[in-house]
Design an enzyme around this catalytic site. Sequence first.
Site, short mmCIF file in Angstrom:
data_model
loop_
_atom_site.label_atom_id
_atom_site.label_comp_id
_atom_site.label_asym_id
_atom_site.label_seq_id
_atom_site.Cartn_x
_atom_site.Cartn_y
_atom_site.Cartn_z
CG HIS A 54 -6.33 2.53 6.29
ND1 HIS A 54 -6.59 1.16 5.84
CD2 HIS A 54 -7.61 2.92 6.53
CE1 HIS A 54 -7.81 0.83 5.86
NE2 HIS A 54 -8.35 1.71 6.48
CE1 TYR A 87 0.87 2.75 8.94
CE2 TYR A 87 -0.26 4.46 10.21
CZ TYR A 87 -0.35 3.72 9.19
OH TYR A 87 -1.09 3.82 7.95
NE ARG A 138 -1.88 2.07 3.31
CZ ARG A 138 -1.56 1.95 4.80
NH1 ARG A 138 -2.24 0.83 5.55
NH2 ARG A 138 -0.93 2.76 5.42
C1 LIG Z 1 -15.06 -5.62 11.43
C2 LIG Z 1 -14.44 -4.18 11.18
N1 LIG Z 1 -13.44 -3.88 12.12
C3 LIG Z 1 -12.73 -2.57 12.03
C4 LIG Z 1 -12.66 -1.77 10.99
C5 LIG Z 1 -11.79 -0.68 10.56
N2 LIG Z 1 -10.84 -1.01 9.47
C6 LIG Z 1 -11.20 -0.41 8.20
S1 LIG Z 1 -9.94 -0.82 7.31
C7 LIG Z 1 -9.04 -1.55 8.71
C8 LIG Z 1 -7.51 -2.40 8.20
C9 LIG Z 1 -7.95 -3.31 7.09
O1 LIG Z 1 -6.87 -4.04 6.92
P1 LIG Z 1 -6.77 -4.99 5.61
O2 LIG Z 1 -7.55 -6.18 5.66
O3 LIG Z 1 -5.25 -5.32 5.32
O4 LIG Z 1 -6.90 -4.22 4.39
P2 LIG Z 1 -6.59 -3.04 3.69
O5 LIG Z 1 -7.29 -1.84 4.12
O6 LIG Z 1 -5.02 -3.07 4.13
O7 LIG Z 1 -6.79 -3.02 2.29
C10 LIG Z 1 -9.79 -1.66 9.62
C11 LIG Z 1 -9.38 -2.13 10.91
C12 LIG Z 1 -13.88 -2.54 9.74
N3 LIG Z 1 -13.89 -1.88 8.60
N4 LIG Z 1 -14.51 -3.54 10.06
#
Ligand SMILES: Cc1ncc(C[n+]2csc(CCOP(=O)(O)OP(=O)(O)O)c2C)c(N)n1
Lengths: 327, 365
Positions: B263, B272, B259
């Site tokens: 985010h 971080y 990425r």
């Molecule tokens: C159930 C839930 N918990 C927390 C969140 C908040 N949140 C949004 S994106 C994220 C990180 C997701 O990481 P990843 O699965 O690696 O996908 P990326 O965003 O890096 O594509 C979090 C914790 C959420 N959307 N849904």
Amino acid sequence: MTTMKLTLAKALNAGLRKAMEDDPKVVLMGEDIGRLGGVFRVTDGLQKDFGEDRVVDSPLAESGIVGTAVGMALRGYKPVVEIQFDGFVYPAYDQIVTQVAKFHFRSGGRIPMPMVIRIPFGGGIGAVEHHSESPEAQFAHTPGLKVVACSNPADAYWMIQQAIASPDPVIFLEPKRQYHAGAVEVDLDATPDPLFTSKVAREGDDVTVCAYGPTVGVALRAADAAAGEGRSLEVIDLRTLSPLDLGPVEESVRRTGRCLVVHEAHVNLGVGAEVAARLTESCFYSLEAPVLRVGGLDTPYPPARAEHQWLPDLDRVLDAVDRSFAW
Amino acid sequence: MPDVDFVQLLTPEGERVEHPDYSFTGDDETVRGLYRDMVLTRRLDVEATALQRHGELGIWAQLLGQEAAQIGAGRALRQQDYVFPTYREHGVAWCRGVDPLRLLGLFRGVDFGGWNPSDHNFNLYTIVIGAQTLHATGYAMGVQRDGVVGTGDPDRDTAVVAHLGDGATSQGDVNEAFVFAASYQAPVVFFCQNNQWAISEPTTRQSVIPLYRRADGFGFPGIRVDGNDVLATYAVMQSALQRARDGGGPTLVEAYTYRMGAHTTTDDPTRYRHSDEVEHWKLRDPIARVEAHLRRNGLADGEFFEQVAREAEELGVHLREGCRQLPEPVVTDLFDRVYTEISPELADQRDEFADYVGSFEEAVR
Ligand SMILES: Cc1ncc(C[n+]2csc(CCOP(=O)(O)OP(=O)(O)O)c2C)c(N)n1
């Protein structure tokens, strides 16, 4: 007197810090709460000062976080869990409702479940779906859980410490749109009100307005506006939703004869309905009009660009004041 | 940075390399097409990020750096396949023919996804981490019951793709999806873009073994591919999808990528992660290596690159102009969408609310 100028987020941070200093068993758990300090920065700097064992960046799994917090509590720790946003508490809902809420009861009162589950709640920040919800009624409806909501920095500072000290599990709701709103002086030597009490936030004579969390500010602004029209609103910050503390509300309603309850959550089967039912029993002969509820509409939370219309605002409160008087 | 073992068919320098199990079967035209898709997807991302900065979007989930993973996965699909995206799959949406403008609605806050999923076999974005992996699995179970798995008819046999991130692999829902998919041998491919970060948490917080090896324990194959190599991703996904269509069951594909951006536009990654990590990955840019390959081997001329650049400009104009014109949500309309048959009490609330809103309009008049 020691005072500090704090926003709501900084007051929570200071309260958490104090609780961690006072009790080495307090452990914070949640997604992104360590190095990042949480997406709202409420835990900013705490991992640096207390270490990774006490400020735990959890894997991305809410059921895992709350479930392991149960185990930590059984081992004598006091977990303080951060759920990143209200809409993401549901993967943990099973653990909260079937385990956290019932442990003390099932163990015949032998085993307490001291745990705080912090949830940023409410809307008004222009977020995408699942980031603006008000799930309080779902928890307040669950025996075994206590549910509180702070509305200002001073309360945030004290209530978080009191919730952590409580031997029962507490769902701790934080009005996210106020996290970084104006800082105010907080007296760190004050004697706080007990946790499970409601409080008069502004005195008035004509209508009692009950609110909590983000709607306390709305009610106070409505009181200002109403004063200009010669109407005096008494605003009560409920602070605790389970148990409810309606003593101050009843005292007020016996004087005013009119009452509104304002919350962002859907009105149907919400906290307002419970308040109305209880007041009908306790203050029936004092009421000049039915208790009116002003809240989120009974649709799922709308897209952000419609939220200002969907959320209860000053106009909707004043409209309800008019309706109460017109009854 | 650990040296990772993955399927790679095009090096960061743009050299084609062989792999014993996977090969890219497309012709030069296909490679040029993949390049064009990636450039346009990046432009869409850059444009949406700028729109957020100008206050036109509330937030944007950037995909910068993940173009190859998404285009490789998206172009390996057949028409009849069905996709369950997260909130970041703008490149896959592009491949599915969704007007990029429609992607902006969710982030602008006017709707929850402005496209009709069944027009594109592309579900609405799912923000609740991991939830869609179960939906994909269930959809694949439906596909099985429809008898369109393993018939040998390339126009009917159907596969389903569940997109997920590295962080998502910790969720109960995802692990349950793996169990169900394995138990029923459902025709689903779990496509995990390991972009190294779940907001501020590195993948190592979620897993102490490489993610693709998780599949082992659930009883289906896992494979890791260079997610910045569009040719390899395309080849690996083609193979996994075909296995699913043939009735061979699920596969976990881990696309190892990065990425490059935050985010989302509200995130501050400097809190971080180190900039040298970002620099390291810049050298592995997914688009630059295809361009190097095309140029070095004379597979595309200047006119081609200019044409793609012009298309990118046009896309930018389309997004900038269209974004402001997306229809605003109307609260009174929302009531009618809660149920297929509105309840009398909700209809009453709608009418009262309409009167209430109307009273202001009268007051203004
Ligand atoms: C159930 C839930 N918990 C927390 C969140 C908040 N949140 C949004 S994106 C994220 C990180 C997701 O990481 P990843 O699965 O690696 O996908 P990326 O965003 O890096 O594509 C979090 C914790 C959420 N959307 N849904």
